[in-house]
Design a protein around this motif. Structure first.
Motif, PDB file in Angstrom:
ATOM      1  N   SER A  64       0.823  -1.217   0.000  1.00 31.65           N
ATOM      2  CA  SER A  64       0.000   0.000   0.000  1.00 31.65           C
ATOM      3  C   SER A  64       0.856   1.265   0.000  1.00 31.65           C
ATOM      4  N   GLY A  65       2.189   1.118  -0.120  1.00 36.03           N
ATOM      5  CA  GLY A  65       3.075   2.264  -0.236  1.00 36.03           C
ATOM      6  C   GLY A  65       3.617   2.813   1.068  1.00 36.03           C
ATOM      7  N   TRP A  66       3.415   2.116   2.179  1.00 39.46           N
ATOM      8  CA  TRP A  66       3.876   2.563   3.490  1.00 39.46           C
ATOM      9  C   TRP A  66       5.144   1.824   3.908  1.00 39.46           C
ATOM     10  N   ILE A  67       5.888   2.464   4.793  1.00 38.19           N
ATOM     11  CA  ILE A  67       7.041   1.831   5.423  1.00 38.19           C
ATOM     12  C   ILE A  67       7.022   2.219   6.895  1.00 38.19           C
ATOM     13  N   GLU A  68       7.353   1.283   7.769  1.00 39.40           N
ATOM     14  CA  GLU A  68       7.429   1.560   9.202  1.00 39.40           C
ATOM     15  C   GLU A  68       8.895   1.630   9.594  1.00 39.40           C
ATOM     16  N   LEU A  69       9.274   2.768  10.154  1.00 42.61           N
ATOM     17  CA  LEU A  69      10.660   3.008  10.530  1.00 42.61           C
ATOM     18  C   LEU A  69      10.804   3.042  12.045  1.00 42.61           C
ATOM     19  N   PRO A  70      11.549   2.113  12.613  1.00 36.46           N
ATOM     20  CA  PRO A  70      11.839   2.202  14.048  1.00 36.46           C
ATOM     21  C   PRO A  70      12.743   3.407  14.314  1.00 36.46           C
ATOM     22  N   ALA A  71      12.865   3.798  15.571  1.00 34.83           N
ATOM     23  CA  ALA A  71      13.769   4.891  15.922  1.00 34.83           C
ATOM     24  C   ALA A  71      15.154   4.580  15.352  1.00 34.83           C
ATOM     25  N   GLY A  72      15.793   5.597  14.784  1.00 37.10           N
ATOM     26  CA  GLY A  72      17.110   5.412  14.193  1.00 37.10           C
ATOM     27  C   GLY A  72      17.363   6.417  13.086  1.00 37.10           C
ATOM     28  N   ALA A  73      18.460   6.228  12.367  1.00 37.88           N
ATOM     29  CA  ALA A  73      18.882   7.127  11.294  1.00 37.88           C
ATOM     30  C   ALA A  73      18.756   6.431   9.944  1.00 37.88           C
ATOM     31  N   TYR A  74      18.298   7.185   8.942  1.00 42.33           N
ATOM     32  CA  TYR A  74      18.047   6.645   7.605  1.00 42.33           C
ATOM     33  C   TYR A  74      18.499   7.640   6.546  1.00 42.33           C
ATOM     34  N   LEU A  75      18.919   7.121   5.404  1.00 46.16           N
ATOM     35  CA  LEU A  75      19.276   7.946   4.257  1.00 46.16           C
ATOM     36  C   LEU A  75      18.061   8.028   3.344  1.00 46.16           C
ATOM     37  N   VAL A  76      17.632   9.248   3.045  1.00 48.92           N
ATOM     38  CA  VAL A  76      16.460   9.471   2.190  1.00 48.92           C
ATOM     39  C   VAL A  76      16.927  10.036   0.859  1.00 48.92           C
ATOM     40  N   THR A  77      16.428   9.471  -0.230  1.00 53.47           N
ATOM     41  CA  THR A  77      16.652  10.013  -1.568  1.00 53.47           C
ATOM     42  C   THR A  77      15.334  10.604  -2.038  1.00 53.47           C
ATOM     43  N   PHE A  78      15.399  11.789  -2.605  1.00 48.30           N
ATOM     44  CA  PHE A  78      14.195  12.491  -3.037  1.00 48.30           C
ATOM     45  C   PHE A  78      13.865  12.190  -4.497  1.00 48.30           C
ATOM     46  N   ASN A  79      12.608  12.347  -4.860  1.00 46.38           N
ATOM     47  CA  ASN A  79      12.159  12.158  -6.240  1.00 46.38           C
ATOM     48  C   ASN A  79      12.668  13.245  -7.175  1.00 46.38           C
ATOM     49  N   GLU A  80      12.729  14.458  -6.667  1.00 42.67           N
ATOM     50  CA  GLU A  80      12.970  15.613  -7.510  1.00 42.67           C
ATOM     51  C   GLU A  80      14.455  15.808  -7.822  1.00 42.67           C
ATOM     52  N   ILE A  81      14.722  16.323  -9.014  1.00 44.69           N
ATOM     53  CA  ILE A  81      16.078  16.697  -9.417  1.00 44.69           C
ATOM     54  C   ILE A  81      16.189  18.205  -9.256  1.00 44.69           C
ATOM     55  N   VAL A  82      17.219  18.637  -8.539  1.00 46.61           N
ATOM     56  CA  VAL A  82      17.429  20.055  -8.259  1.00 46.61           C
ATOM     57  C   VAL A  82      18.613  20.542  -9.092  1.00 46.61           C
ATOM     58  N   SER A  83      18.449  21.712  -9.724  1.00 47.50           N
ATOM     59  CA  SER A  83      19.517  22.343 -10.514  1.00 47.50           C
ATOM     60  C   SER A  83      19.709  23.764  -9.996  1.00 47.50           C
ATOM     61  N   ILE A  84      20.862  24.029  -9.405  1.00 48.88           N
ATOM     62  CA  ILE A  84      21.135  25.323  -8.788  1.00 48.88           C
ATOM     63  C   ILE A  84      21.983  26.171  -9.750  1.00 48.88           C
ATOM     64  N   PRO A  85      21.452  27.323 -10.178  1.00 51.78           N
ATOM     65  CA  PRO A  85      22.242  28.191 -11.069  1.00 51.78           C
ATOM     66  C   PRO A  85      23.384  28.886 -10.335  1.00 51.78           C
ATOM     67  N   ALA A  86      24.226  29.583 -11.083  1.00 60.84           N
ATOM     68  CA  ALA A  86      25.428  30.214 -10.538  1.00 60.84           C
ATOM     69  C   ALA A  86      25.141  31.334  -9.553  1.00 60.84           C
ATOM     70  N   ASP A  87      23.949  31.912  -9.585  1.00 58.10           N
ATOM     71  CA  ASP A  87      23.650  33.030  -8.689  1.00 58.10           C
ATOM     72  C   ASP A  87      22.662  32.656  -7.581  1.00 58.10           C
ATOM     73  N   VAL A  88      22.569  31.346  -7.277  1.00 61.11           N
ATOM     74  CA  VAL A  88      21.622  30.860  -6.274  1.00 61.11           C
ATOM     75  C   VAL A  88      22.295  29.808  -5.389  1.00 61.11           C
ATOM     76  N   ALA A  89      21.880  29.746  -4.122  1.00 62.90           N
ATOM     77  CA  ALA A  89      22.214  28.656  -3.205  1.00 62.90           C
ATOM     78  C   ALA A  89      20.897  28.248  -2.555  1.00 62.90           C
ATOM     79  N   ALA A  90      20.857  27.083  -1.938  1.00 60.63           N
ATOM     80  CA  ALA A  90      19.613  26.635  -1.306  1.00 60.63           C
ATOM     81  C   ALA A  90      19.903  25.963   0.030  1.00 60.63           C
ATOM     82  N   MET A  91      18.922  26.091   0.936  1.00 63.03           N
ATOM     83  CA  MET A  91      18.947  25.413   2.229  1.00 63.03           C
ATOM     84  C   MET A  91      17.572  24.799   2.430  1.00 63.03           C
ATOM     85  N   ALA A  92      17.477  23.807   3.301  1.00 61.40           N
ATOM     86  CA  ALA A  92      16.200  23.115   3.483  1.00 61.40           C
ATOM     87  C   ALA A  92      15.798  23.067   4.948  1.00 61.40           C
TER      88      ALA A  92
END
Length: 163
Positions: A64-92
């Motif tokens: 059904s598209g769910w995942i159960e995560l116990p307490a801990g650390a995980y690496l997440v990969t995002f769906n979106e592709i980000v392209s940062i131009p020369a006059d921009v920086a980004a934070m999340a």
């Protein structure tokens, strides 16, 4: 330095699931594509030649598209592709709902010139864990216009990652 509105930033993010929903007042929301658990240690040193990324194991979402995560650390990969131009920086920043569920998202700076399908560290602090659905909106990426173009563009190891 000024913050780009979500509409101004829309052209910097590709492969969005639903651009209208993911476009916010001050940035773009990124969604979960893949979650991995850490399977070995990593190493960080002054010299990148001594750097070692840990091995990871992809975790599966249920039927059904769910995942159960116990307490801990995980690496997440995002769906979106980000392209940062020369006059921009980004934070999340993590979406507040994620924080209210007892989890946090650790992120780094998106440098001018970076292009890729980014990854972040998801930390589940809640001792009862976290249920997460595939394509969940986890964070908002905020783009900042620099006063002038960067003299050098990102050319590091993660350029073009996960594309």
């Amino acid at each position: 330095m000024s913050i780009l509105t979500g509409r101004e930033a829309q052209g910097l993010v590709e492969s969005m699931i639903e651009p209208q929903t993911q476009t916010q007042m001050c940035g773009m929301e990124l969604t979960v594509q893949r979650i991995e658990r850490f399977a070995s240690f990593g190493a960080v040193a002054f010299e990148n030649s001594e750097r070692r990324l840990p091995e990871t194991e992809v975790m599966d979402f249920d039927q059904s598209g769910w995942i159960e995560l116990p307490a801990g650390a995980y690496l997440v990969t995002f769906n979106e592709i980000v392209s940062i131009p020369a006059d921009v920086a980004a934070m999340a920043r993590a979406r507040s709902t994620l924080l209210r569920c007892g989890a946090s998202l650790q992120t780094a700076l998106w440098d001018p010139g970076y292009r890729g399908r980014s990854q972040s560290l998801l930390v589940v602090h809640n001792p009862s864990g976290l249920r997460l659905k595939r394509n969940a909106r986890l964070m908002q990426l905020v783009f900042m216009r620099l006063e002038k173009k960067a003299e050098e563009l990102y050319e590091g190891r993660y350029q073009g990652e996960n594309i």
